[in-house]
Design a protein around this motif. Structure first.
Motif, PDB file in Angstrom:
ATOM      1  N   GLN A  66      24.466  14.316 -61.457  1.00 14.14           N
ATOM      2  CA  GLN A  66      24.269  13.068 -60.725  1.00 14.14           C
ATOM      3  C   GLN A  66      24.970  13.121 -59.363  1.00 14.14           C
ATOM      4  O   GLN A  66      24.434  12.633 -58.376  1.00 14.14           O
TER       5      GLN A  66
ATOM      6  N   GLU B 153      22.912  15.269 -57.168  1.00 12.38           N
ATOM      7  CA  GLU B 153      21.700  14.557 -56.754  1.00 12.38           C
ATOM      8  C   GLU B 153      22.006  13.599 -55.601  1.00 12.38           C
ATOM      9  O   GLU B 153      21.213  13.491 -54.653  1.00 12.38           O
TER      10      GLU B 153
ATOM     11  N   GLU C 117      11.391   6.624 -58.537  1.00  8.24           N
ATOM     12  CA  GLU C 117      12.744   6.122 -58.422  1.00  8.24           C
ATOM     13  C   GLU C 117      13.572   6.979 -57.458  1.00  8.24           C
ATOM     14  O   GLU C 117      14.432   6.477 -56.764  1.00  8.24           O
ATOM     15  N   GLU C 118      13.300   8.279 -57.441  1.00  9.48           N
ATOM     16  CA  GLU C 118      14.028   9.164 -56.531  1.00  9.48           C
ATOM     17  C   GLU C 118      13.793   8.771 -55.078  1.00  9.48           C
ATOM     18  O   GLU C 118      14.715   8.814 -54.263  1.00  9.48           O
ATOM     19  N   ASN C 119      12.573   8.360 -54.755  1.00  7.84           N
ATOM     20  CA  ASN C 119      12.283   7.929 -53.383  1.00  7.84           C
ATOM     21  C   ASN C 119      13.062   6.675 -53.013  1.00  7.84           C
ATOM     22  O   ASN C 119      13.530   6.548 -51.883  1.00  7.84           O
ATOM     23  N   ARG C 120      13.206   5.771 -53.949  1.00  3.72           N
ATOM     24  CA  ARG C 120      13.986   4.549 -53.682  1.00  3.72           C
ATOM     25  C   ARG C 120      15.456   4.869 -53.493  1.00  3.72           C
ATOM     26  O   ARG C 120      16.117   4.302 -52.618  1.00  3.72           O
ATOM     27  N   LEU C 121      15.964   5.776 -54.307  1.00  4.93           N
ATOM     28  CA  LEU C 121      17.357   6.184 -54.170  1.00  4.93           C
ATOM     29  C   LEU C 121      17.583   6.875 -52.826  1.00  4.93           C
ATOM     30  O   LEU C 121      18.547   6.594 -52.117  1.00  4.93           O
ATOM     31  N   ARG C 122      16.678   7.781 -52.450  1.00  3.14           N
ATOM     32  CA  ARG C 122      16.774   8.459 -51.154  1.00  3.14           C
ATOM     33  C   ARG C 122      16.736   7.445 -50.009  1.00  3.14           C
ATOM     34  O   ARG C 122      17.502   7.546 -49.055  1.00  3.14           O
TER      35      ARG C 122
END
Length: 87
Positions: A31, A34, A1-6
């Motif tokens: 948050q 982040e 999920e972090e990759n999608r957010l990035r």
């Protein structure tokens, strides 16, 4: 999920101000931090972070006009001439 957010945040290439409030339990500081980290990792090196120490939690943005306003004013003044047409 972090990759999608990035990946999503990488589309933001304008100067960005992220304001966190120490007492905000709806959107805690981690948050906000982040968002700053992932936006920078996504290629935007013009991300500013402001952390406010206020008692009003998430409502700080509505109540503490002086401190929030000063953060926004400083951000706008420092980026005004560099990115007038940034959309």
């Amino acid at each position: 999920e972090e990759n999608r957010l990035r990946a999503g945040l990488s589309r933001i290439q304008c100067p960005l101000l992220v304001i966190g409030v120490q007492s905000d339990i709806l959107f805690p500081l981690w948050q906000q931090q982040e968002i700053v980290r992932l936006t920078r990792e996504g290629g935007n090196d013009r991300v500013s972070y402001c952390e406010l120490d206020a008692l009003y939690g998430h409502d700080t943005f509505l109540i503490d006009v002086m401190n929030v306003g000063n953060a926004v004013k400083g951000h706008l003044e420092s980026n005004l001439y560099n990115d007038i047409y940034c959309i």
